[in-house]
Scaffold this motif. Structure first.
Motif, mmCIF file in Angstrom:
data_model
loop_
_atom_site.group_PDB
_atom_site.id
_atom_site.type_symbol
_atom_site.label_atom_id
_atom_site.label_comp_id
_atom_site.label_asym_id
_atom_site.label_seq_id
_atom_site.Cartn_x
_atom_site.Cartn_y
_atom_site.Cartn_z
ATOM 1 N N GLN A 60 -10.122 8.578 -1.537
ATOM 2 C CA GLN A 60 -9.914 9.685 -0.605
ATOM 3 C C GLN A 60 -10.804 10.859 -0.975
ATOM 4 O O GLN A 60 -11.350 11.536 -0.115
ATOM 5 C CB GLN A 60 -8.447 10.110 -0.616
ATOM 6 N N THR A 109 1.397 9.131 -6.099
ATOM 7 C CA THR A 109 1.870 10.494 -5.858
ATOM 8 C C THR A 109 2.867 10.911 -6.930
ATOM 9 O O THR A 109 2.782 12.021 -7.468
ATOM 10 C CB THR A 109 2.517 10.590 -4.465
ATOM 11 N N GLN A 122 0.928 4.039 -2.961
ATOM 12 C CA GLN A 122 0.706 5.457 -2.696
ATOM 13 C C GLN A 122 1.857 6.297 -3.239
ATOM 14 O O GLN A 122 1.637 7.383 -3.784
ATOM 15 C CB GLN A 122 0.511 5.707 -1.197
ATOM 16 N N ASP A 169 0.831 -1.198 0.000
ATOM 17 C CA ASP A 169 0.000 0.000 0.000
ATOM 18 C C ASP A 169 0.871 1.255 0.000
ATOM 19 O O ASP A 169 0.591 2.204 -0.739
ATOM 20 C CB ASP A 169 -0.936 -0.008 1.200
ATOM 21 N N ARG A 170 1.934 1.251 0.798
ATOM 22 C CA ARG A 170 2.844 2.407 0.817
ATOM 23 C C ARG A 170 3.488 2.608 -0.555
ATOM 24 O O ARG A 170 3.586 3.731 -1.045
ATOM 25 C CB ARG A 170 3.915 2.237 1.888
ATOM 26 N N ASP A 220 -6.068 9.395 -5.620
ATOM 27 C CA ASP A 220 -6.843 8.206 -5.260
ATOM 28 C C ASP A 220 -8.289 8.621 -5.076
ATOM 29 O O ASP A 220 -8.611 9.405 -4.183
ATOM 30 C CB ASP A 220 -6.296 7.604 -3.974
#
Length: 100
Positions: free
Chosen positions: A57, A48, A44, A40-41, A54
């Motif tokens: 969010q 970015t 992300q 997941d990190r 996303d």
């Protein structure tokens, strides 16, 4: 041999096996959770880096409007977050409203 001794001979190894399996399953679950968190990190970071927002969010505002019964505001927020047209946004918000 006494029947209790026979039961003990089979029960104790079975109990030990079950305890080891339970510990192993718990460790595998922790490892899986840690791997998912790392993935997941990384995802992300990629989003970015590529400048991709996303939508989950962004849709928090849409869900908030729906909780407050403001469907038109929810459609407007959905369109702003996704760039969809009016019809697609209305249909998506209606589907979201039908979900718990």
């Amino acid at each position: 041999m006494d029947p209790i001794d026979i039961i003990s001979v089979f029960t104790l190894p079975l109990l030990a096996f079950l305890l080891i399996e339970a510990a192993t399953a718990a460790r595998r679950q922790r490892d899986t959770v840690a791997r998912l968190a790392r993935l997941d990190r990384k995802m992300q970071l990629l989003l970015t880096h590529l400048g991709i927002v996303d939508p989950e969010q962004e849709l928090a505002e849409v869900r908030e409007h729906l909780r407050n019964g403001r469907t038109i505001h929810a459609v407007r927020a959905y369109r702003k977050a996704t760039g969809e047209g009016l019809l697609e946004a209305k249909q998506a918000v209606d589907r979201m409203a039908g979900q718990p």
